[in-house]
Write a protein that holds these residues in place. Sequence first.
Motif, PDB file in Angstrom:
ATOM      1  N   SER A 149       0.807  -1.219   0.000  1.00  0.00           N
ATOM      2  CA  SER A 149       0.000   0.000   0.000  1.00  0.00           C
ATOM      3  C   SER A 149       0.842   1.272   0.000  1.00  0.00           C
ATOM      4  O   SER A 149       0.387   2.300  -0.474  1.00  0.00           O
ATOM      5  CB  SER A 149      -0.971   0.001   1.177  1.00  0.00           C
ATOM      6  N   GLU A 150       2.072   1.216   0.500  1.00  0.00           N
ATOM      7  CA  GLU A 150       2.877   2.429   0.618  1.00  0.00           C
ATOM      8  C   GLU A 150       3.859   2.641  -0.528  1.00  0.00           C
ATOM      9  O   GLU A 150       4.330   3.771  -0.726  1.00  0.00           O
ATOM     10  CB  GLU A 150       3.632   2.425   1.948  1.00  0.00           C
ATOM     11  N   GLU A 177       5.266   3.648  -3.906  1.00  0.00           N
ATOM     12  CA  GLU A 177       4.719   4.641  -4.825  1.00  0.00           C
ATOM     13  C   GLU A 177       4.801   4.247  -6.291  1.00  0.00           C
ATOM     14  O   GLU A 177       4.141   4.851  -7.121  1.00  0.00           O
ATOM     15  CB  GLU A 177       5.399   5.987  -4.591  1.00  0.00           C
ATOM     16  N   ASN A 178       5.637   3.285  -6.638  1.00  0.00           N
ATOM     17  CA  ASN A 178       5.657   2.834  -8.031  1.00  0.00           C
ATOM     18  C   ASN A 178       5.774   1.316  -8.083  1.00  0.00           C
ATOM     19  O   ASN A 178       6.136   0.665  -7.096  1.00  0.00           O
ATOM     20  CB  ASN A 178       6.759   3.531  -8.847  1.00  0.00           C
ATOM     21  N   THR A 210       9.250  -0.485  -7.299  1.00  0.00           N
ATOM     22  CA  THR A 210       9.554  -0.462  -5.865  1.00  0.00           C
ATOM     23  C   THR A 210       8.650  -1.438  -5.121  1.00  0.00           C
ATOM     24  O   THR A 210       9.104  -2.166  -4.234  1.00  0.00           O
ATOM     25  CB  THR A 210       9.377   0.967  -5.304  1.00  0.00           C
ATOM     26  N   ARG A 211       7.379  -1.470  -5.498  1.00  0.00           N
ATOM     27  CA  ARG A 211       6.444  -2.406  -4.876  1.00  0.00           C
ATOM     28  C   ARG A 211       6.893  -3.844  -5.119  1.00  0.00           C
ATOM     29  O   ARG A 211       6.887  -4.671  -4.217  1.00  0.00           O
ATOM     30  CB  ARG A 211       5.026  -2.176  -5.397  1.00  0.00           C
TER      31      ARG A 211
END
Length: 160
Positions: free
Chosen positions: A87-88, A90-91, A94-95
């Motif tokens: 959820s945190e 941002e792209n 990265t997720r």
Amino acid sequence: MKDLQELFVHFLRDIYYAEKKIAKTLPKMARKAESADLKEAFESHLEETEGHIAKLETVFELLGLKARGVTCAAINGILEEGDEIISEAENGDTRDAGMIAAAQAVEHYEITRYGTLVAWAKTLGHKGAIAPLEEILDQEYAADKKLSSFAEKRLNEEAA
């Protein structure tokens, strides 16, 4: 728990709970994966996890026990941390890197539990339980290695 047998059963119930929770989490991770390879890996591991659940049910049956889980605070915490990353981030890249790290935390927990269960099954003379538990352990090691390969070959660089 008064002896190793009761501890063994407790750990079986702990990992059974964990596998069922993981099976519920993997589809969400697959949907959130940016990388097609990572999505496929999560979907494939869901099939393996369902197989792990079936193998654990066989082990319970061999021991004359009802297959049921006990709440595993460790896996709940690891999965909660994974949800935060999803959820945190941002792209997508990265997720994906974060989801690999979270998935490896799950794998390492499972490797620890299954390694212990195999050793205890041998000590307790539960011969029929050894092979299915070893099969699951081998699959967990393979999943961890596959995740490392994804991260090291491409996904960490893309996230950087």
